[in-house]
Scaffold this motif. Structure first.
Motif, mmCIF file in Angstrom:
data_model
loop_
_atom_site.group_PDB
_atom_site.id
_atom_site.type_symbol
_atom_site.label_atom_id
_atom_site.label_comp_id
_atom_site.label_asym_id
_atom_site.label_seq_id
_atom_site.Cartn_x
_atom_site.Cartn_y
_atom_site.Cartn_z
ATOM 1 N N GLY A 13 0.826 -1.207 0.000
ATOM 2 C CA GLY A 13 0.000 0.000 0.000
ATOM 3 C C GLY A 13 0.859 1.254 0.000
ATOM 4 N N GLY A 18 1.738 4.022 4.093
ATOM 5 C CA GLY A 18 2.801 3.180 3.550
ATOM 6 C C GLY A 18 4.032 3.990 3.170
ATOM 7 N N ALA A 44 -7.316 7.335 -0.816
ATOM 8 C CA ALA A 44 -7.708 8.270 0.251
ATOM 9 C C ALA A 44 -6.626 9.321 0.521
ATOM 10 C CB ALA A 44 -8.029 7.493 1.526
ATOM 11 N N PHE A 49 -9.669 15.516 2.540
ATOM 12 C CA PHE A 49 -9.973 16.918 2.826
ATOM 13 C C PHE A 49 -8.717 17.726 3.156
ATOM 14 C CE2 PHE A 49 -11.187 19.756 6.507
ATOM 15 C CZ PHE A 49 -11.712 20.789 5.744
ATOM 16 N N ARG A 57 -10.375 14.979 18.730
ATOM 17 C CA ARG A 57 -10.042 13.569 18.530
ATOM 18 C C ARG A 57 -10.358 12.733 19.754
ATOM 19 N NH1 ARG A 57 -8.935 12.873 14.068
ATOM 20 N NH2 ARG A 57 -7.267 13.644 12.742
ATOM 21 N N TRP A 206 -8.564 -1.453 2.123
ATOM 22 C CA TRP A 206 -8.485 -2.845 1.675
ATOM 23 C C TRP A 206 -7.605 -3.691 2.604
ATOM 24 C CZ3 TRP A 206 -7.690 1.585 -1.177
ATOM 25 C CH2 TRP A 206 -8.771 1.977 -1.977
ATOM 26 N N VAL A 307 -11.997 6.380 -1.228
ATOM 27 C CA VAL A 307 -12.397 5.195 -0.476
ATOM 28 C C VAL A 307 -11.605 5.131 0.830
ATOM 29 C CG1 VAL A 307 -12.660 2.695 -0.514
ATOM 30 C CG2 VAL A 307 -12.856 3.997 -2.646
ATOM 31 N N GLY A 335 -11.065 8.036 8.701
ATOM 32 C CA GLY A 335 -11.217 9.466 8.445
ATOM 33 C C GLY A 335 -10.150 10.338 9.083
ATOM 34 N N ILE A 383 -14.492 13.598 10.129
ATOM 35 C CA ILE A 383 -13.156 13.701 9.577
ATOM 36 C C ILE A 383 -12.419 14.859 10.222
ATOM 37 C CG2 ILE A 383 -12.009 14.450 7.467
ATOM 38 C CD1 ILE A 383 -13.817 12.416 6.030
#
Ligand SMILES: Cc1cc2nc3c(=O)[nH]c(=O)nc-3n(C[C@H](O)[C@H](O)[C@H](O)COP(=O)(O)OP(=O)(O)OC[C@H]3O[C@@H](n4cnc5c(N)ncnc54)[C@H](O)[C@@H]3O)c2cc1C
Ligand SMILES: Cc1cc2nc3c(=O)[nH]c(=O)nc-3n(C[C@H](O)[C@H](O)[C@H](O)COP(=O)(O)OP(=O)(O)OC[C@H]3O[C@@H](n4cnc5c(N)ncnc54)[C@H](O)[C@@H]3O)c2cc1C
Lengths: 383, 465
Positions: A13, A18, A44, A49, A57, A206, A307, A335, A383
């Motif tokens: 990834g 990654g 993503a 954004f 948080r 994923w 995604v 998010g 988010i």
């Protein structure tokens, strides 16, 4: 037969998570290969954004978030590009007293972690943020938070990592992962094979499939948050805006465009891609005009989605696999991953090379799902 | 359930986007077959680009507006007038997006949507620009824009405008300006005379059009207006009250002064809706661009969607009329209705000829790709976002960019209001030349909704349809 190249670490990834891991691990002296089936930051990490906030948080992820902000502040030194990070502060607005009490409560959490937020209401709020609608009951402002350009971040980390010796493979995904000689053997879609002692699962939305391969299931599901951008107008929104109720997050860049998000688009059946839902336009664009009345007359020039992996408890899955030695997970960022990824890479590097990290990520461990009863901590999808 | 909710098999819902020659002929063919269609166009009046109508207060005789094409313009407008009551016509309505079988519409009344079973895209084309340094300053117009102000608003961009670029419209519009009382300073074509000669056999397939082209050139020259081939614009500077265009020709630099500049290098199909709907595209080498895949009758790769007129490739107004009718016949065939075979064959023959003519135009008036590769670094490429060619040249190696959408993500080129409809062609050329890659390998900018800017308050309340 082609030679199988052996690495210390293989990262699956090439999102910001990654790429950040690739840079930090390379700096820690590891030989690293990163495999990305599309291009780095194409998902993503490249279309989000761009919010960089600690404000609001979940307390369980604050240690990671705080460490990441330090990295954001020094981004230019780390990757040679500031990724347009602008620490203009984050403003979370409440529409009623109940929402205001949520902000008051968070002020307490924040203080425990050394974050001082300012609570505003009435005339003082409107004086400080004259562009806010009079409907807004009150707000909490967190100086030091801000925003950055997601389109630059992952490619900037990847370029730097490559320059320092990491091998970055794009356009070729991991197809089969097998055990080999105490480590892992990864066969790519192209048929190419790689071996590594350590495997990092940074596959974003994923990542669950890869984790499940080793029995580390986590309730992470794909969603497609939707974004909008307006035509440019002179800069006037001098803080990143969020709402206690979720619903809308909004920022303006100095170039003038107002970028905002809210609602969700549609996922493709294979969940590999997504597209904006026109039905979300009415809701989100309408809400933006309600909160900042000047936006009502602006033209919307584009909408898009990405995604994202949402975990049921709203927290990412970060840490070593409880079941398979040498396997590390960092996915399902729910998010929040753009802000946190710079530190996630550093933490993964410490876990892999030293076996421990000074950042408290205990609540994010994949272990939390191993015992089904550990349950949900707190849902936060904003988010 | 209301009466309007009949099953779509009984009364297929057919939508046509674009009320130009293609869209009007498509509507007419379907109405003749007894079907009801919805015809949507952004413009206030039907006619499309070539047969654009001025607002009532600026009405002029057809001959003055359309010259040699007056007869065709009147025929199309009166066909529309006959159709008007038989169709659901939505002027001043932008299709800002589409998904599955829904079209998203925006008009002054607000936003609404309609469903379709069959869709004909007759969205036409827009100017294709080859930028030069200084092209974003006041007084510089796109070639098509120069014609729009004349046809629509009865205004001139200048008394001594310079016409530069390439394509048949360059000569036509310069001539229209001449007739309207302006005196073009020069017509500078980037294409070579040799290229035009080579294209002659193909252009001769539409002798009338070819002759008109020759006539415009002759008429301009007869008035002493310089018409030059192989003239590559290098920059435009404002000097005193003039715009000075510097161009190179046969290795030497020249200057010409005028009070306005019209720039255009052919046309570019408006394919965003086809793209958003998910139609397959193929690279078309003569025009160096990606075009929606379609068969001879206009069937796209999607069973619901048909392509007509300039949307499928620039073939001009006559072919647009034929293509519109053909796409309508394809719809009828696919709905299991009978179609007049003789007419279908005639239309197909017409299209074949138009296809050869088009390949001739592409030979005679090629997009000036090498000139773009050679532009100075300070030339603005993306005017929405103010991105220069130098910005692209710096970013491409620095970020290892090989693909158009990554180029956009990193540099903002194509990220503005027009979504790269203006700068996209030129940006592809820059990326290809900087990476020494064939143009088709750099891909194309993805279209996104809303296709064109839509004011935020339009989303608040949905208009009743
Ligand atoms: C619209 C939107 C707005 C957001 N806003 C914010 C925000 O304001 N602030 C914030 O902090 N966060 C935000 N987020 C969340 C944030 O973008 C993500 O949490 C973060 O980018 C996740 O990074 P990642 O590297 O885990 O995932 P990704 O960027 O998705 O990267 C995962 C990569 O793995 C690749 N991959 C998957 N499987 C394989 C395989 N088998 N082989 C090879 N490669 C594979 C994918 O192609 C993908 O590129 C937002 C997300 C979206 C979608
Ligand atoms: C500016 C310009 C000037 C031209 N002048 C001439 C000329 O003088 N002589 C000549 O031979 N050729 C001219 N052409 C070439 C012209 O394109 C064709 O000759 C002919 O008009 C093509 O017909 P068409 O039906 O395919 O498309 P068009 O005539 O272009 O009609 C397309 C219609 O679709 C509408 N439309 C497009 N997108 C949308 C949307 N998203 N929502 C709603 N409506 C939409 C447009 O408003 C337009 O009315 C010109 C082209 C341009 C771009």
């Amino acid at each position: 037969m082609t030679d199988i190249v052996q690495y210390d670490v293989c990262i699956i990834g090439g999102g910001l998570v990654g790429c950040s891991a690739a840079l930090h691990l390379t700096r820690a002296g590891q030989s690293v290969v990163l495999v990305e089936r599309d291009s780095v930051g194409a998902h993503a990490s490249g279309v989000n954004f761009g919010g960089v906030r600690r404000h609001g948080r979940n307390a369980l992820e604050l240690p990671l978030s705080l460490r990441s902000l330090d990295i954001w502040r020094n981004m230019a030194a780390l990757v040679g590009n500031d990724c347009e990070f602008m620490p203009c502060g984050h403003l979370k607005v409440a529409r009623n007293e109940a929402e205001m009490s949520v902000l008051e409560q968070w002020r307490g959490f924040g203080a425990q972690h050394g974050i001082d937020v300012e609570l505003h209401n009435g005339a003082k709020l409107r004086q400080r943020f004259p562009w806010l609608s009079a409907q807004i009951y009150g707000a909490s402002f967190c100086p030091g938070d801000g925003h950055a350009n997601p389109r630059l971040a992952a490619p900037a980390f990847a370029l730097r990592a490559r320059a320092e010796g990491a091998v970055i493979i794009e356009g070729d995904g991991a197809d089969v992962i097998e055990d080999a000689q105490g480590g892992f053997e990864v066969t790519l879609m192209s048929g190419k094979r790689l071996r590594a002692s350590v495997l990092v699962n940074a596959a974003g939305a994923w990542g669950r499939t890869i984790a499940a391969r080793y029995g580390d299931d986590a309730p992470v599901n794909a969603v497609a948050p939707q974004m909008f951008v307006s035509e440019p107008v002179p800069y006037f929104i001098d803080a990143v805006l969020g709402m206690v109720c979720g619903g809308l997050y909004l920022r303006q860049i100095p170039r003038g465009n107002v970028i905002f998000g809210g609602g969700r688009g549609t996922l493709s059946p294979d969940q590999r891609s997504s597209w904006p839902s026109d039905r979300v336009f009415a809701e989100t664009v309408g809400l933006a005009g309600e909160i900042i009345p000047q936006l009502r007359n602006l033209a919307i020039i584009r909408s898009w989605t990405g995604v994202e992996g949402n975990c049921d408890d709203g927290l990412p899955v970060v840490g070593s696999s409880p079941r398979r030695q040498g396997l590390y997970h960092a996915f399902g960022f729910s998010g929040h991953g753009f802000q946190m990824a710079p530190a996630v890479g550093a933490v993964l590097s410490e876990l892999i090379t030293r076996g421990a990290t000074p950042t408290d990520i205990s609540a994010l461990s994949p272990q939390r799902f191993a015992d089904a009863k550990s349950g949900l901590v707190m849902a936060e999808s904003e988010i | 359930m209301t009466d309007g909710d009949m099953t779509s098999a009984d009364t297929p819902r057919i939508a046509i986007i674009g009320a130009g020659p293609a869209g009007i002929r498509a509507a007419e063919t379907l109405v003749e077959a007894g079907l009801r269609v919805t015809l949507i166009d952004e413009a206030a009046l039907p006619g499309g680009q070539i047969y654009r109508q001025p607002p009532p207060t600026l009405r002029r005789p057809a001959k003055a507006l359309y010259g040699f094409e007056a007869g065709k313009a009147e025929a199309l407008h009166s066909s529309f007038a006959r159709l008007r009551s038989a169709i659901d016509y939505r002027p001043e309505t932008l299709v800002w997006g589409a998904r599955d079988n829904r079209l998203l519409l925006s008009s002054r009344a607000g936003n609404t949507e309609i469903a379709f079973d069959k869709l004909i895209l007759a969205t036409g084309a827009m100017d294709r620009i080859a930028p030069v340094a200084g092209w974003t300053q006041p007084g510089v117009y796109s070639l098509g824009g120069a014609q729009v102000v004349l046809k629509h608003q009865a205004c001139l961009i200048g008394k001594r405008p310079i016409f530069a670029g390439t394509g048949p419209l360059l000569y036509l519009i310069a001539w229209q300006y001449l007739r309207a009382g302006s005196r073009p300073a020069a017509v500078l074509d980037t294409g070579s005379f040799a290229g035009q000669l080579r294209a002659l056999p193909r252009l001769a397939r539409q002798p009338r059009t070819l002759l008109k082209g020759l006539y415009f050139t002759a008429a301009l020259r007869a008035k002493g207006i310089p018409v030059l081939y192989s003239a590559l614009p290098a920059r435009i500077d404002a000097r005193d009250d003039n715009l000075v265009l510097t161009y190179t020709r046969n290795g030497r630099s020249h200057e010409i002064a005028g009070d306005a500049v019209a720039l255009g290098s052919g046309l570019k199909p408006e394919t965003q809706l086809a793209e958003i709907l998910g139609c397959a595209f193929d690279f078309h080498s003569p025009s160096r661009s990606y075009l929606p895949r379609c068969d001879r009758m206009g069937r796209s790769s999607l069973a619901t969607t048909y392509i007509a007129g300039d949307t499928g490739g620039i073939r001009g107004a006559d072919a647009a009329e034929a293509g519109g009718a053909l796409a309508a016949l394809a719809v009828l065939e696919d709905l299991g209705r009978s179609v007049p075979e003789v007419r279908k064959r005639q239309l197909l023959t017409h299209m074949r000829r138009a296809e050869i003519f088009r390949s001739g135009l592409e030979l005679a008036f090629a997009y000036p790709a090498p000139a773009i590769a050679g532009l100075a670094d300070d030339t603005v490429l993306c005017r929405c976002e103010n991105v220069t060619i130098g910005d692209l040249r710096a970013a491409i190696p620095q970020w290892n960019i090989t693909e158009m959408n990554r180029l956009k993500a990193i540099t903002r080129c194509g990220m503005g209001r027009c979504q790269g409809r203006v700068c996209g062609s030129a940006a592809m050329e820059v990326l290809a030349s900087e990476t020494h890659a064939p143009i088709e390998s750099v891909g194309r900018l993805r279209g996104q909704i809303p296709l064109k800017p839509v004011v935020g308050s339009n989303f608040e309340t949905k208009a009743a349809s």
